[in-house]
Design an enzyme around this catalytic site. Structure first.
Site, PDB file in Angstrom:
ATOM      1  N   ASP A 249      35.341  26.199  34.209  1.00  0.00           N
ATOM      2  CA  ASP A 249      35.697  25.710  36.170  1.00  0.00           C
ATOM      3  C   ASP A 249      36.725  26.942  36.809  1.00  0.00           C
ATOM      4  OD1 ASP A 249      37.918  24.169  35.815  1.00  0.00           O
ATOM      5  OD2 ASP A 249      37.085  22.735  35.134  1.00  0.00           O
ATOM      6  N   LYS A 271      35.683  23.607  40.619  1.00  0.00           N
ATOM      7  CA  LYS A 271      35.484  22.485  42.327  1.00  0.00           C
ATOM      8  C   LYS A 271      36.813  23.195  42.769  1.00  0.00           C
ATOM      9  CE  LYS A 271      35.683  19.336  38.787  1.00  0.00           C
ATOM     10  NZ  LYS A 271      36.700  18.357  37.984  1.00  0.00           N
ATOM     11  N   MET A 384      48.050  19.694  41.810  1.00  0.00           N
ATOM     12  CA  MET A 384      47.586  19.393  43.443  1.00  0.00           C
ATOM     13  C   MET A 384      48.301  19.348  44.262  1.00  0.00           C
ATOM     14  SD  MET A 384      44.667  17.631  40.685  1.00  0.00           S
ATOM     15  CE  MET A 384      45.703  16.774  39.827  1.00  0.00           C
TER      16      MET A 384
HETATM   17  N1  SAH Z   1      44.754  20.827  33.214  1.00  0.00           N
HETATM   18  C1  SAH Z   1      45.553  21.101  34.330  1.00  0.00           C
HETATM   19  C2  SAH Z   1      45.832  20.521  36.000  1.00  0.00           C
HETATM   20  C3  SAH Z   1      44.672  20.575  36.695  1.00  0.00           C
HETATM   21  S1  SAH Z   1      45.050  19.880  37.909  1.00  0.00           S
HETATM   22  C4  SAH Z   1      46.628  21.997  33.284  1.00  0.00           C
HETATM   23  O1  SAH Z   1      47.572  20.869  32.432  1.00  0.00           O
HETATM   24  O2  SAH Z   1      47.792  22.741  33.685  1.00  0.00           O
HETATM   25  C5  SAH Z   1      44.718  21.169  39.036  1.00  0.00           C
HETATM   26  C6  SAH Z   1      46.474  21.748  39.637  1.00  0.00           C
HETATM   27  O3  SAH Z   1      46.956  22.489  38.742  1.00  0.00           O
HETATM   28  C7  SAH Z   1      46.061  22.410  40.683  1.00  0.00           C
HETATM   29  O4  SAH Z   1      45.821  22.675  41.289  1.00  0.00           O
HETATM   30  C8  SAH Z   1      47.677  23.488  40.404  1.00  0.00           C
HETATM   31  O5  SAH Z   1      48.711  22.722  40.951  1.00  0.00           O
HETATM   32  C9  SAH Z   1      47.805  23.460  38.820  1.00  0.00           C
HETATM   33  N2  SAH Z   1      47.650  24.574  38.241  1.00  0.00           N
HETATM   34  C10 SAH Z   1      46.732  24.624  37.173  1.00  0.00           C
HETATM   35  N3  SAH Z   1      47.153  26.146  36.557  1.00  0.00           N
HETATM   36  C11 SAH Z   1      47.643  26.494  37.464  1.00  0.00           C
HETATM   37  C12 SAH Z   1      48.270  27.408  37.233  1.00  0.00           C
HETATM   38  N4  SAH Z   1      48.411  29.249  36.980  1.00  0.00           N
HETATM   39  N5  SAH Z   1      49.299  28.231  38.410  1.00  0.00           N
HETATM   40  C13 SAH Z   1      49.792  27.469  39.623  1.00  0.00           C
HETATM   41  N6  SAH Z   1      49.539  25.490  39.684  1.00  0.00           N
HETATM   42  C14 SAH Z   1      48.323  25.654  38.456  1.00  0.00           C
END
Ligand code: SAH
Length: 462
Positions: A249, A271, A384
């Site tokens: 994704d 998404k 998010m």
């Molecule tokens: N499974 C992922 C989270 C998915 S939810 C994890 O463990 O990191 C998606 C959210 O993750 C985004 O809206 C953002 O808030 C955060 N996110 C994911 N990667 C990011 C990054 N490189 N920098 C900042 N926020 C990030």
């Protein structure tokens, strides 16, 4: 090739080490990995050698070296700090045609010892012939990282069944195809996971019917980490490189997607906010279907699959449909962002706990336990939360946090696109807007954010 690599059978090999200081001790310890009979000769010995002698792992003669010590010896290491003795032992050994190595003196070495990557029974030996030791160390480190530790289990497994396979499969080609299938497929995966019994059962079934097509594939739910490819785990990389299909994704960085096996089918199910490209149920079904068709499916997710990753829902479907799977954890965005921004999530002077919360808006509100979140000595990381930022700030203040509480927004953490802004609950929204902060973004709230100014070390996008 000046040095010809061979592997020496050390069973019944008599080996002498002249010298018993630290350098000699390191050679002795190396030799102890083999089956050689080891004798050490020296007028005194360091603690390590004395210890090994008292445990009867080696024979130690506490005396000066003399030529007769070489009687019945086939290989000798010389490691005294007396260069005359070293030269003398070398001369005696050469005259008697005994293999000789004078440590750290290549001209006096008839053989040299290579650098070793030990995954016994698999052993990798590399050498630069003594001319590029630093390059050699670098290469060895590379090998250590790309060859899984549990390869030794595969080696033991192969050893156990080698004869049986030979009996059952008549030709070399048949055996090669068979082993290639085993070592690259789910049987090897079972072994890596320590499910050796299950692996043996599948192996024996396959041996009875070696031409049967792989009937069912597997799904690997793999966390890709926050973006920097170097933050992938070894396991993630290994599975990515054997995938037939990759379902990924939006959060998976292009740099990481590059590392997936070239000819894998790549399916984007990303998404974007308020724009669900592929509904979750369809993703769940897709994973199961592709695996049931016999593919090795990597479901590649940003961060960790079990932290706001809907990993739980995906494997539930797999369980319902009887599909085998593995889950590979990863560095979650909060961890990656914290490190790359110099904002420790806990700190003795600032924060005793950390909470990961979702700032996702539903019907224009965020349903969270605000009372529990709004604690003085706690760090809160919102995933998010970009759209819901005004609500988050408002609710935290409403439930008791000071409007001066430090807050940070971290965009695309750990990637070359990383951008960080800091402020307080009262002004962070304005600051983020002015800086043009875009998703993916994390919000970090708490006193630890004040450390960013001092601890920040990562050069980010300007
Ligand atoms: N499974 C992922 C989270 C998915 S939810 C994890 O463990 O990191 C998606 C959210 O993750 C985004 O809206 C953002 O808030 C955060 N996110 C994911 N990667 C990011 C990054 N490189 N920098 C900042 N926020 C990030």
């Amino acid at each position: 090739m000046q040095y010809f690599p061979i592997f020496l059978d050390t069973t019944n090999l008599s080996c002498l080490v002249v010298g018993a200081g630290e350098v000699a001790a390191r050679k002795v310890e190396l030799l102890l990995k083999s089956k050689a009979n080891i004798t050490v000769v020296a007028p005194w010995a360091c603690d390590t050698v004395q210890g090994l002698a008292s445990e009867n792992k080696i024979t130690f003669h506490e005396k000066s070296y003399q030529e007769s010590d070489l009687d019945n010896i086939q290989m000798v290491f010389v490691a005294t700090n007396n260069s005359e003795t070293n030269i003398q032992v070398h001369a005696h050994a050469t005259a008697k045609k005994i293999l000789v190595n004078v440590v750290d003196n290549t001209p006096l070495c008839q053989f040299i010892t290579p650098s070793i990557v030990d995954r016994s029974p698999i052993t990798i030996a590399i050498s630069s012939g003594g001319v590029a030791p630093v390059l050699l160390r670098y290469l060895r480190q590379k090998l250590e990282t790309v060859i899984p530790h549990k390869v030794s289990l595969l080696g033991q497994f192969s050893e156990k069944f080698r004869e049986l396979v030979k009996q059952k499969l008549g030709t070399v080609t048949q055996r090669r195809y068979f082993w290639e299938d085993v070592l690259d497929g789910d049987i090897a995966e079972n072994i890596y996971q320590g499910k050796v019994e299950q692996a043996e059962q599948k192996f024996l079934e396959k041996l009875e019917n070696p031409d049967a097509e792989l009937t069912q594939g597997e799904v690997y739910l793999v966390g890709a980490g926050p973006g920097d490819p170097e933050l992938l785990t070894f396991k993630a990389l290994r599975l990515m490189q054997k995938a037939d299909v990759v379902v990924y994704d939006r959060l998976v960085s292009p740099e990481i997607l590059e590392m997936v096996r070239r000819d894998a089918e790549k399916i984007y199910v990303g998404k974007a906010k308020s724009d669900h490209a592929v509904p979750q149920e369809q993703i769940n079904d897709l994973l199961a279907r592709k695996a049931l068709e016999g593919n090795r499916v990597v479901r590649l997710k940003g961060g960790d699959p079990f932290i706001f990753g809907r990993g739980g829902e995906e494997i539930e479907t797999l369980i319902d449909q009887g599909v085998n799977f593995q889950v590979v954890p990863a560095i979650t965005a909060a961890s990656g962002a914290a490190s790359y921004c110099g904002i420790p999530l806990t700190h003795r002077d600032h924060s005793k706990s950390v909470v990961f919360a979702t700032g996702h808006l539903k019907d224009n509100s965020i349903n969270l336990n605000w009372q529990g979140l709004a604690q003085q000595d706690q760090t809160i990381v919102f995933y998010m939360g970009l759209t819901g930022l005004p609500i988050i700030c408002e609710k935290l203040v409403e439930h008791g946090l000071s409007s001066d509480t430090p807050a940070a927004m971290v965009q695309s953490a750990t990637t070359p696109r990383q951008k960080v802004v800091t402020g307080t609950l009262s002004n962070i929204q304005k600051i983020a807007e002015e800086a043009g902060i875009r998703p993916p973004t994390l919000i970090i709230v708490g006193s630890v954010v004040s450390l960013h100014k001092k601890l920040n070390w990562y050069d980010e996008a300007k």
